[in-house]
Design an enzyme around this catalytic site. Structure first.
Site, short mmCIF file in Angstrom:
data_model
loop_
_atom_site.label_atom_id
_atom_site.label_comp_id
_atom_site.label_asym_id
_atom_site.label_seq_id
_atom_site.Cartn_x
_atom_site.Cartn_y
_atom_site.Cartn_z
N GLY A 424 0.85 -1.20 0.00
CA GLY A 424 0.00 0.00 0.00
C GLY A 424 0.88 1.24 0.00
N GLY A 429 2.75 7.94 3.44
CA GLY A 429 3.70 6.88 3.70
C GLY A 429 3.42 5.62 2.90
N THR A 430 4.16 4.56 3.27
CA THR A 430 4.11 3.30 2.55
C THR A 430 3.96 2.16 3.54
OG1 THR A 430 5.60 4.25 0.90
CG2 THR A 430 5.32 1.87 0.86
N ASP A 542 -12.53 8.26 11.82
CA ASP A 542 -12.29 8.05 10.38
C ASP A 542 -12.81 6.68 9.97
OD1 ASP A 542 -11.55 8.77 7.85
OD2 ASP A 542 -9.44 8.28 8.10
#
Length: 750
Positions: A424, A429-430, A542
């Site tokens: 992802g 970020g990763t 969220d």
């Protein structure tokens, strides 16, 4: 006489500057191509006619009807004011405005937009700015390939005396940074009270993206900003669709010609750029256009004290004949040649040896000290002190739930962060798939960068997850703070997100109604646990289908607690900066900034509608009245058109009455007023009751109950159950999490 001499001196200086600028300006367009449009230089890969540009995205239209002529991106009203070979394009963009008269009636409203495909908004050069009293402005648009972003800020002030010139910190003016890779957006400006009470000095609300170095706020802007005005903004451009690294791996040539090199920009966009080697200057995109710089002609480019000799890409310094030395300013310079006397001194040799030994020990000591200090710096920079402070205030120890990993452990687990391990990627970020030494699969979340604004969400996610012990929450295994950016280590969930299963065109996953109902019940159970059973109540803030992961048995795992908030036991609501994802965001929270547990109820209601309809919460590909799924769903209920918006396989598979009960529950969750919504505990109990009733409905004629696990794990999928497949491409929109990217065709305008 003195005045005449001063005037002549000024004219001479101006002429010298013009000559100097003309001398350093090099041809930038292809031979035979137009290299200017009015005051704007048009360097290749840009061009104004066919065979003069790299591809159609770089076509510039030169409008000769203006005096001087003006440059525009082809097919759009985007006015280009400057293009640099360093990958920057300066343009003019409209200001969003919302104006009222003295009685509070609206008199003017403008919602500008910008749509690009090849270029992105420069997050390092621009800011999003809101100007006005009684004002709120928002920017929302596409980020990367499949992501959406939204941000903004609001300002309030009662008198013009409270406004400070040169300060854009929230009174009369506020500003926020932009995320990476934004390729299109639209800006809206609005008022809380139609500018009543402030109209005499602030009749309008304004919002705009502007080049940070070109904007200085003063109180005069409350009235001096003009409707339809344009302000400077910077775009980033690259060429090609692959990075330099991928081109090298595929052994494919780049467009970098002659004495130039390929390099990848750091703005998150696709493609690459070219630059001339050190010691060369010119247009690196043109064949053999990077020419050697004669450093000896410009004293500022060399440090020679005596004789400078130009070489290809460099220069050398030497002394006049009869002298020796290196000819540079540093050192002893040039000295006259003499008969060489070589004194041999044993003491000097011994002293040099001893000095070298001392220098070696000192070097290793300094290196070790620097290493220790660097680890301490990273620990503080990544919020280690804040984490210790938060842990000390908790009952028990958060370290009982999480492990502190070393940087070496995580490098080994991810094969030194191999790109093949990426599962992802997003603006912040990763996420990498890792394998620990004990064989466990983990997901490692690595931020692109860490600044003061991200330390609190990072520490917040660690603290919140350390307080949660629930089978349907992604488990936090630990973190690492000794690297330049912090790392979080989670259990690995292998079966994608709920959004991926509902919306992907290529997914082979199957979600019958019984599994959808179970996912809804499990997610509601998690939120009920967070609100009522956690040691300190937690609001997720969220909730969305992309934050609900599914394991191999399709069990729901709620993730991404970076935006969550702990609620003190003596409070029922929190005043916070609005944060969340459009399409899921509680409208009451959006307008009041008061966060309550009912905000999670609204977001869960949207997820419940997604499970019923199989559609995205927000999609600009649908007709305007259907873009917001929640509003479209409520409208369908009022018009008795429920079955029209339901996914066909859900309608065919489930009893209509039970679907109506779930739809009614979703409608109650989506009430505009939070006090009219049910609690998550009530929602969870009602969904569990519907699951029990559904299982009785699915029972065989002899009273035995179908085992859904057999259908999920077995190889034979054609066993009588009706399955659903995703029909829409995924589109999410929010502040965090990992997103994919798409490109849009070039459009632009207001």
């Amino acid at each position: 006489m003195a005045i005449r001499r001063a005037v002549i001196q000024v004219l001479v200086i101006k002429c010298m500057l013009l000559i100097a600028n003309a001398a350093i300006e090099v041809p930038t367009a292809k031979p035979g191509c137009q290299d200017r449009c009015g005051n704007v230089s048009i360097p290749y890969p840009f061009g104004t006619i066919e065979n003069c540009y790299y591809d159609p995205e770089f076509l510039i239209t030169c409008d000769e009807t203006f005096d001087p002529p003006q440059a525009f991106l082809t097919g759009s009203p985007i006015n280009v004011t400057n293009i640099t070979l360093q990958g920057k394009m300066h343009v003019l963009q409209f200001v969003a405005s919302d104006c009222y008269n003295a009685s509070g009636a609206g008199v003017y409203n403008n919602v500008p937009s910008l749509q690009l495909s090849k270029f992105v908004i420069s997050y390092s050069d621009n800011k999003f700015v809101t100007v006005g009293c009684d004002t709120e402005a928002t920017i929302q648009g596409r980020q990367g390939r499949e992501g959406y972003m939204s941000t903004g800020c609001s300002t309030k002030c009662d008198s013009i005396d409270s406004i400070s010139n040169g300060s854009c910190s929230g009174i009369g003016c506020c500003q926020v940074s932009l995320p990476e890779s934004v390729s299109n957006f639209n800006v809206t400006a609005s008022s809380f009270n139609n500018h009543r009470g402030v109209w005499n000095f602030s009749p309008c609300s304004y919002g705009f993206v502007v080049e940070e170095d070109q904007f200085n706020f003063t109180s005069n802007l409350l009235q001096d900003l003009q409707n339809g005005q344009k302000l400077p903004m910077v775009l980033d451009w690259t060429i090609g669709n692959e990075s330099c690294k991928i081109l090298q791996e595929k052994m494919m040539p780049s467009e970098c010609e002659g004495n130039s090199a390929c390099y990848d920009p750091d703005n998150g966009s696709t493609g690459y750029r070219c630059k001339c080697f050190d010691g060369f200057d010119g247009n690196p995109y043109l064949s053999n256009d990077c020419q050697d710089i004669d450093e000896c002609e410009d004293q500022t480019l060399n440090d020679c004290e005596r004789i400078c000799t130009n070489t290809v890409g460099n220069y050398t310094c030497s002394c006049p004949k009869g002298y020796h030395g290196d000819g540079r300013k540093a050192g002893n310079g040039c000295t006259m040649n003499r008969s060489l006397v070589i004194p041999i001194a044993v003491g000097i040799s011994v002293g040099v040896t001893a000095l070298l030994i001392c220098i070696t020990w000192l070097y290793w000591g300094i290196q070790r000290w620097k290493f220790i200090k660097l680890r301490e710096k990273f620990f503080k920079q990544n919020g280690g002190l804040m984490l210790q402070q938060q842990i000390s205030g908790l009952e028990g120890s958060a370290t009982d739930f999480a492990k502190i990993f070393t940087a070496e452990e995580l490098e080994k687990a991810t094969n030194n962060y191999d790109e093949k391990r990426i599962v992802g990627r997003g603006g912040y970020g990763t996420v990498y798939k890792g394998i620990l030494t004990d064989g466990r699969l983990v997901a490692i979340k690595k931020s692109k960068f860490m600044d003061e604004n991200q330390i609190e969400p990072f520490i917040n996610e660690v603290i919140v997850l350390s307080q949660i012990n629930h089978r349907n929450v992604v488990k936090l295994l630990g973190c690492c703070l000794e690297t330049q950016v912090p790392l979080l280590v989670y259990e690995y969930i292998a079966n994608d997100t709920l959004s991926g299963h509902l919306n992907s065109k290529t997914k082979t996953s199957r979600l019958p109604w019984e599994i959808r109902l179970r996912i809804a019940a499990e997610t509601a159970g998690v939120l009920s646990y967070l609100h009522y059973a956690a040691s300190v109540p937690i609001i997720h803030r969220d909730v969305k289908s992309t934050n609900i992961l599914l394991d191999d048995t399709y069990t729901a795992k709620v993730s991404d607690f970076g935006a969550s908030r702990l609620v003190p036991l003596d409070q029922t609501e929190l005043s916070t900066m609005v944060q969340g994802t459009f399409g899921y965001l509680d409208p009451e929270y959006l307008h009041t900034s008061q966060l309550t547990e009912k905000s999670d109820v609204y977001s869960f209601g949207v997820v419940l509608v997604e499970l019923l309809t199989g559609q995205e919460a927000l999609s600009f590909q649908r007709p305007e009245e259907q873009r917001n799924l929640a509003m479209y769903f409520i409208s369908a209920l009022k018009g008795d058109r429920l079955l029209e918006v339901m996914e066909d396989c859900v309608v065919n598979e489930c009893d209509t009455q039970k679907l109506k009960e779930v739809a009614e529950l979703a409608r109650r969750c989506l009430k505009v007023k939070g006090e009219e919504r049910p609690t998550m505990k009530e929602v969870a109990m009602e969904l569990e009751g519907l699951r029990i009733a559904s299982r009785h409905t699915w029972a065989n004629s002899d009273g035995t109950e179908l085992q859904e696990t057999e259908h999920l794990l077995g190889d034979d999928r054609s066993d009588g159950l009706s399955f659903c497949y995703g029909t829409n491409g995924s589109t999410s929109m929010g502040y965090d999490s990992v997103k994919n990217h798409v490109l849009l065709p070039v459009h632009g305008g207001r």
